[in-house]
Design a protein around this motif. Sequence first.
Motif, mmCIF file in Angstrom:
data_model
loop_
_atom_site.group_PDB
_atom_site.id
_atom_site.type_symbol
_atom_site.label_atom_id
_atom_site.label_comp_id
_atom_site.label_asym_id
_atom_site.label_seq_id
_atom_site.Cartn_x
_atom_site.Cartn_y
_atom_site.Cartn_z
ATOM 1 N N ARG A 1 -1.757 32.963 59.125
ATOM 2 C CA ARG A 1 -2.308 34.276 58.729
ATOM 3 C C ARG A 1 -1.172 35.260 58.556
ATOM 4 O O ARG A 1 -0.035 34.991 58.977
ATOM 5 C CB ARG A 1 -3.279 34.796 59.804
ATOM 6 N N SER B 1 -5.415 42.262 48.219
ATOM 7 C CA SER B 1 -6.381 43.376 48.269
ATOM 8 C C SER B 1 -5.656 44.690 48.532
ATOM 9 O O SER B 1 -5.930 45.703 47.881
ATOM 10 C CB SER B 1 -7.412 43.201 49.388
ATOM 11 N N ALA B 2 -4.730 44.674 49.503
ATOM 12 C CA ALA B 2 -4.009 45.919 49.840
ATOM 13 C C ALA B 2 -3.165 46.383 48.656
ATOM 14 O O ALA B 2 -3.075 47.584 48.380
ATOM 15 C CB ALA B 2 -3.137 45.691 51.068
ATOM 16 N N THR C 1 -0.078 44.057 59.437
ATOM 17 C CA THR C 1 -0.879 44.647 58.360
ATOM 18 C C THR C 1 -0.135 44.413 57.041
ATOM 19 O O THR C 1 1.086 44.217 57.045
ATOM 20 C CB THR C 1 -1.022 46.161 58.566
ATOM 21 N N PRO C 2 -0.843 44.486 55.909
ATOM 22 C CA PRO C 2 -0.121 44.350 54.633
ATOM 23 C C PRO C 2 0.995 45.378 54.500
ATOM 24 O O PRO C 2 2.047 45.100 53.925
ATOM 25 C CB PRO C 2 -1.215 44.566 53.591
ATOM 26 N N ARG D 1 -6.709 32.188 50.886
ATOM 27 C CA ARG D 1 -7.184 32.974 52.041
ATOM 28 C C ARG D 1 -5.995 33.648 52.743
ATOM 29 O O ARG D 1 -6.065 34.805 53.144
ATOM 30 C CB ARG D 1 -7.917 32.002 53.000
ATOM 31 N N GLU E 1 -4.784 36.700 50.623
ATOM 32 C CA GLU E 1 -5.753 37.685 50.122
ATOM 33 C C GLU E 1 -5.697 39.070 50.768
ATOM 34 O O GLU E 1 -5.868 40.068 50.061
ATOM 35 C CB GLU E 1 -7.173 37.104 50.143
ATOM 36 N N PRO E 2 -5.417 39.186 52.082
ATOM 37 C CA PRO E 2 -5.272 40.550 52.622
ATOM 38 C C PRO E 2 -4.180 41.328 51.870
ATOM 39 O O PRO E 2 -4.265 42.540 51.679
ATOM 40 C CB PRO E 2 -4.858 40.323 54.076
#
Length: 467
Positions: free
Chosen positions: A273, A444-445, A277-278, A437, A440-441
Amino acid sequence: MTDQTLIILGASGDLTARLLLPGLGALLTAGHVPGLTLIGASTDDLDDSAWRTRVHDAFGAHGAAAAAESTGQETPTTDSVPATSDVADRARWIRTDVTKASDLRALLSAARGSVAVFFALPPAVTALACEALLDVDLPPGTRLVLEKPFGTGSESATALNALLAKLVPEEQVHRVDHFLGKSTVLNILGLRFANRIFEPILDSTHVESVDIVFDENLALEGRAGYYDKAGALADMIQSHLLQILALLTMEAPFSMAAPEFRDRKADVLRATRLWGTPADSSLRARYTAGVLGDRKLVNYADEPGVDPSRGTETLAEIVLAVDTWRWAGVPFRLRSGKAIGASRKEAVITFKRPPRVPDGLHGCDQPDRLRIGFGPDHLALDFNINGPGDPFELDPITLEASFGAGELPPYGEVLRGVFDSDPTLSVRADTAEQCWRIVEPVTSAWRAGEVPLREYPAGSTGPSLFL
Ligand SMILES: O=C1O[C@H](COP(=O)(O)O)[C@@H](O)[C@H](O)[C@H]1O
């Protein structure tokens, strides 16, 4: 030996000429797939003769040369390599709308023996072609070969996987990642699992951080049609660099057979993961005009075919965590950039400092590092010794090994798996979804503008979170 036919959908595109046909040429030159029938297909108005010329050119210019390089012989032309000339001379062009079942039916009826269909197409067209294939009876054993990007996110990758599962069993789907055909990338397996000395220290007790870097001198090189929609994150990190991460972090499979090997890769990617944070664990940037060697490069945004409003990045970095007992707490820093002044293609494992260096030993405190180069193929171990001069002064030293390229170039290796019906070196359905997956964070950011798009002059080192 059964006859085989390779059908290339989208055969007039850049991928076919630049990578696929040269890889095939090397495979044929090395004596594989005798009697292959090669069929090119797209809506372009080519004919057999024009297609044969393209195939001859691609085999002659690259494929045979690549094979010759690996055997150390002089570069043969196609004329001196009967296997490639024969396939090129018999190659066929069939004009095909790949989204029409009737066209695909006619195309498949021209195949002989066991069939492999290579989708050298953009993701959206690949999905349409797969839908059209639902209305076609595929010959038993047909293999479907798909290029990256596999979908454009986890939703489309899942949908495409569902579609493919209706067409053929998973073992007959080959999702190509040509880095899995690179000899140095595969050498990670030998290095880790065929030696006693490295594996026991590859864990969070001993490793400080791992960097997987693929910085290229290459810029856009006329690939705006593909690259401007993909960007560095999807082009390199979501695909190739995550495959390298999987090989570096997976547990030892008990066998290299496809199910065991791919299970172990999938395990570790499921545990991966974004580190934070992004905003603190990702970086994106785009090159501006600059000079690289003797080349003057224009601003990426001014390259023909680029839509500057898309904000495509040409350099991306992300920091990942691998939440397994072995790797918890070790940051994995992945980076790839285009138009970078100093090309750097390697994985670097940086070890923690020794618990204590005895008083009196002084002078050098570089951490131990294991560096695995991906081009040129290279392995290096940096550590400290009592070098020359003052016997208590420490000096850095490097043990290095260089080794030749593999028998086949990466696309040749990947195609060998296709013709042998061996999916070991292809990306399994669940793994393709996991790779989306993981990023993707970040995507999106970035789309939401939470991470600024920075700029760097072509030819510079570019910005970084960790270099
Ligand atoms: O797939 C890709 O890989 C190349 C780098 O790989 P190499 O084997 O050609 O060194 C990269 O330049 C390209 O952008 C990307 O699409």
